[in-house]
Design a protein around this motif. Sequence first.
Motif, PDB file in Angstrom:
ATOM      1  N   ASN A  10       0.731  -1.232  -0.090  1.00 55.91           N
ATOM      2  CA  ASN A  10      -0.050  -0.098  -0.055  1.00 55.91           C
ATOM      3  C   ASN A  10       0.845   1.196   0.148  1.00 55.91           C
ATOM      4  N   HIS A  11       2.032   1.194   0.936  1.00 53.71           N
ATOM      5  CA  HIS A  11       2.966   2.358   0.851  1.00 53.71           C
ATOM      6  C   HIS A  11       3.627   2.630  -0.530  1.00 53.71           C
ATOM      7  N   LEU A  12       3.895   1.322  -1.030  1.00 54.91           N
ATOM      8  CA  LEU A  12       4.555   1.575  -2.692  1.00 54.91           C
ATOM      9  C   LEU A  12       3.604   2.562  -3.335  1.00 54.91           C
ATOM     10  N   ALA A  13       2.413   2.126  -3.226  1.00 58.14           N
ATOM     11  CA  ALA A  13       1.187   2.705  -4.262  1.00 58.14           C
ATOM     12  C   ALA A  13       1.233   4.300  -3.872  1.00 58.14           C
ATOM     13  N   GLU A  14       1.390   4.559  -2.499  1.00 54.93           N
ATOM     14  CA  GLU A  14       1.326   5.726  -2.014  1.00 54.93           C
ATOM     15  C   GLU A  14       2.496   6.725  -2.633  1.00 54.93           C
ATOM     16  N   THR A  15       3.553   5.985  -2.282  1.00 59.94           N
ATOM     17  CA  THR A  15       5.092   6.479  -2.874  1.00 59.94           C
ATOM     18  C   THR A  15       4.945   6.986  -4.231  1.00 59.94           C
ATOM     19  N   GLU A  16       4.138   6.009  -5.113  1.00 64.45           N
ATOM     20  CA  GLU A  16       4.235   6.389  -6.689  1.00 64.45           C
ATOM     21  C   GLU A  16       3.283   7.971  -6.800  1.00 64.45           C
ATOM     22  N   ASN A  17       2.311   7.820  -5.947  1.00 63.43           N
ATOM     23  CA  ASN A  17       1.465   9.402  -6.163  1.00 63.43           C
ATOM     24  C   ASN A  17       2.429  10.347  -5.247  1.00 63.43           C
ATOM     25  N   GLN A  18       3.185  10.085  -4.433  1.00 61.59           N
ATOM     26  CA  GLN A  18       3.976  11.230  -3.576  1.00 61.59           C
ATOM     27  C   GLN A  18       4.934  11.546  -4.831  1.00 61.59           C
ATOM     28  N   VAL A  19       5.574  10.739  -5.384  1.00 66.96           N
ATOM     29  CA  VAL A  19       6.587  11.180  -6.615  1.00 66.96           C
ATOM     30  C   VAL A  19       5.807  12.114  -7.659  1.00 66.96           C
ATOM     31  N   SER A  20       4.626  11.691  -8.033  1.00 70.73           N
ATOM     32  CA  SER A  20       3.750  12.624  -8.783  1.00 70.73           C
ATOM     33  C   SER A  20       3.483  13.919  -8.057  1.00 70.73           C
ATOM     34  N   ARG A  21       3.221  13.972  -6.689  1.00 73.05           N
ATOM     35  CA  ARG A  21       3.172  15.171  -6.148  1.00 73.05           C
ATOM     36  C   ARG A  21       4.222  16.213  -6.288  1.00 73.05           C
ATOM     37  N   LEU A  22       5.389  15.505  -6.194  1.00 74.23           N
ATOM     38  CA  LEU A  22       6.682  16.418  -5.968  1.00 74.23           C
ATOM     39  C   LEU A  22       6.890  16.703  -7.491  1.00 74.23           C
ATOM     40  N   GLU A  23       6.623  16.205  -8.358  1.00 74.37           N
ATOM     41  CA  GLU A  23       6.537  16.699  -9.804  1.00 74.37           C
ATOM     42  C   GLU A  23       5.533  17.811  -9.904  1.00 74.37           C
TER      43      GLU A  23
END
Length: 177
Positions: free
Chosen positions: A47-60
Amino acid sequence: MADITNLRDAFLDEIRDIYHAEKQLLKALPKLAKAASDGELREALENHLAETENQVSRLEQVFELVGEKPETKTCAGMAGIIEEGSDALGEDASPVLDAMIIAAAQRAEHYEIAAYGTVATWAEGLGYTDAAELLRETLDEEKTADETLTGLAEAGINAAAGGSAPTAGRARAAGRS
Ligand code: FE
Ligand code: FE
Ligand code: ZN
């Protein structure tokens, strides 16, 4: 580093650092998840891996909001945390390995909590309100991820690994006493 003379430059430096930290975690989290034998732990890491993918997009999005191109700067801190955590992955699957995986993952979360707390506050101070909001969303996810890991450790993984449960009630609830 000598060319950083204002808070905006310092902010960009930190955003590039955490961007690299997140990208390292995208590679490390699947390895930790795969090594976990407790199903709930594996699920929490996935689950946190999926969140992390989204966190990368947020940083972008944050880079875009401040008019910069996404760029990484080597995050030696996260590299070190991941390297230490990877030592445990040589061990056989067991509740002890699960406890070690939690220990490694929580170090990563605490690093991120520190980093996002800083950049969210700096973004606010620099007038980047929308960026600050995105960074705070991620900060909250990191805190929740950390709490979830604590919960799993205390609900049974630590006890299964040979430690005593924090309370008899919790150990019974987890069916381990
Ligand atoms: Fe993250
Ligand atoms: Fe770093
Ligand atoms: Zn995280």
